[in-house]
Design an enzyme around this catalytic site. Structure first.
Site, mmCIF file in Angstrom:
data_model
loop_
_atom_site.group_PDB
_atom_site.id
_atom_site.type_symbol
_atom_site.label_atom_id
_atom_site.label_comp_id
_atom_site.label_asym_id
_atom_site.label_seq_id
_atom_site.Cartn_x
_atom_site.Cartn_y
_atom_site.Cartn_z
ATOM 1 N N ASP A 1 -1.094 -1.849 -1.119
ATOM 2 C CA ASP A 1 -0.660 -2.827 -2.006
ATOM 3 C C ASP A 1 -1.196 -4.227 -1.868
ATOM 4 O O ASP A 1 -1.062 -5.013 -2.550
ATOM 5 C CB ASP A 1 0.890 -3.002 -1.989
ATOM 6 C CG ASP A 1 1.706 -2.173 -2.478
ATOM 7 O OD1 ASP A 1 1.308 -1.452 -3.537
ATOM 8 O OD2 ASP A 1 2.759 -1.280 -1.750
ATOM 9 N N HIS B 1 1.922 -0.121 7.953
ATOM 10 C CA HIS B 1 2.235 1.206 7.266
ATOM 11 C C HIS B 1 2.872 2.165 8.321
ATOM 12 O O HIS B 1 2.628 2.312 9.471
ATOM 13 C CB HIS B 1 0.912 1.965 6.637
ATOM 14 C CG HIS B 1 1.148 3.107 5.550
ATOM 15 N ND1 HIS B 1 1.418 4.196 5.740
ATOM 16 C CD2 HIS B 1 1.189 2.602 4.466
ATOM 17 C CE1 HIS B 1 1.701 4.915 4.687
ATOM 18 N NE2 HIS B 1 1.455 3.910 3.995
#
Ligand code: CMC
Length: 387
Positions: free
Chosen positions: A311, A260
């Site tokens: 996700d 991320h």
């Protein structure tokens, strides 16, 4: 101010002030309007979170009832748009459908839901209608009957009913409600930034959300959840995780659902969704995806030091409900639309055209050669991309 060094991907650039979402990437904390995402996921609903994002405070019971009622009334599509959805080939990619349907919806909406600080009606309309667009399309392509508005269903239950054409169980509806809460906003992620850039030109809400949907589609952003499930299906069994991950990393491929830009530790949304993946899997007597994902986490962390992001686990929950993978990213959009529109409204309230600068690194002072005098082979600059 003189242009300074280029920050590729605008990494660590503070572009604006916002009161909507706070992320502490080192501590793994996420707050919406000051409220911790863990508490919201435990105690709130998507409708309440949408209210919080739009109005900046938690609603009273009456305010929540009114908003819920309004969102339910706004589910119905204009007839020409419904007919257009019905005319699309079944092979249409759902994210393409969603992007173009939102753009087309603007053609049929009344003036009062158009841009400006008062356009909260447009925010509610778009949030209410995205599940209907998806449900209409998915039902048509799979030969199921058209949707009923079902005003007694919550946002999450309606979304499940729209795409599954059956009554969701309480567990399913709550699991999706939590997923919607978790995806509803995330500060200046790429799609929200795209929405704000569009709004900063004083363009309308529908255009801003159209930009955002196009941006969310990419596999480095919202498209990752679908790719995670493709990877799990390719891996097939826990004893193959190690081999497949190592092969992919050796080819310098990214493992979707990991890493991320902001979080340097585990994404708190992944922590919550992991629990739901286990809970839904256990209730279904099917922990296949959950077990693969646990092993995948272990191997990817060992090999690359990467943590899961939001996700990683969402698709494993949706797949157990029977939702097809190409609807996973549209589900993300059906939640993030609350955040996009909250940011667009904030942008209108504190408007400043977003227009950064580029550091020019190309040639200068080239002499213009008339077309008839140019060599046949223009050289590498013109040949770098396929036609
Ligand atoms: N798999 C393998 N390597 C990775 C991954 C990954 N998922 N993520 C980052 N890396 C490596 C990358 O190759 C690079 O290595 P090196 O320095 O050796 O070249 C290093 O980590 C730094 O990567 P980066 O691309 O500079 O970092 P970033 O901050 O731009 O990346 C990211 C953020 C989300 C684009 C990236 O982690 C990624 O591509 N992840 C996979 C896609 C994904 O899961 N996206 C969903 C993001 S969360 C939901 C959302 O916002 O939509």
């Amino acid at each position: 101010m003189e242009p300074s060094e280029v920050q590729r991907g605008l990494q660590d650039v503070v572009a604006l002030e916002s009161r909507i979402c706070f992320i502490d990437g080192r501590e793994g904390r996420l707050l919406y309007r000051g409220y911790d995402i863990r508490e919201l996921a435990e105690r709130s609903t998507f409708e309440e979170v949408a209210y919080l994002l739009w109005y900046g405070r938690l609603p009273t019971a009456g305010q929540l009832r009114d908003l819920t009622q309004r969102l339910r009334e706004l589910r119905i599509l204009p007839e020409p748009l419904r007919a257009w959805i019905g005319s699309l080939p079944a092979t249409t990619a759902p994210m393409d459908l969603l992007r173009t349907a939102v753009s087309a919806l603007a053609l049929f909406e009344p003036e009062e839901t158009r841009p400006g600080p008062s356009s909260i009606g447009g925010a509610q309309r778009l949030t209410a209608v995205l599940p209907t667009i998806l449900g209409e399309f998915h039902r048509r392509r799979s030969g199921r009957p058209p949707l009923a508005p079902r005003p007694e269903l919550s946002a999450a239950a309606y979304l499940l009913y729209a795409v599954l054409d059956r009554e969701p169980t309480e567990l399913e509806a709550r699991a999706l409600d939590v997923a919607l809460i978790l995806h509803a906003d995330h500060e200046l992620n790429a799609s929200t930034f795209a929405a704000r850039v569009t709004a900063s030109t004083l363009s309308d809400l529908y255009s801003a959300v159209t930009s955002a949907i196009g941006t969310l589609k990419g596999p480095l952003h919202g498209g990752a959840n679908e790719r995670v499930m493709e990877l799990l299906d390719e891996i097939g069994s826990v004893d193959r995780v190690e081999e497949v991950v190592k092969e992919r990393l050796a080819r310098h491929e990214r493992i979707m659902g990991f890493g991320h830009r902001v979080y340097k530790v585990e994404d708190p949304r992944a922590t919550i969704l992991r629990r739901w993946s286990e809970k839904v899997g256990a209730a279904r007597g099917n922990l296949h995806y959950y077990e693969l994902l646990r092993k995948l986490e272990e191997v990817v962390h060992r090999e690359k030091g990467l943590y899961p992001n939001v996700d990683l686990y969402s698709g494993s929950v949706y797949a157990l409900f029977g939702i097809p993978p190409d609807l996973f990213t549209p589900l993300f959009a059906a939640s993030r639309v609350a955040g996009w529109t909250a940011h667009v409204l904030e942008e209108y309230d504190d408007l400043r055209l977003i227009r950064p600068t580029a550091k020019y690194v190309g040639p200068t002072d080239l002499a213009y050669v008339p077309i008839g005098e140019r060599p046949d082979d223009p050289g590498p600059a013109g040949a770098a991309r396929p036609a």
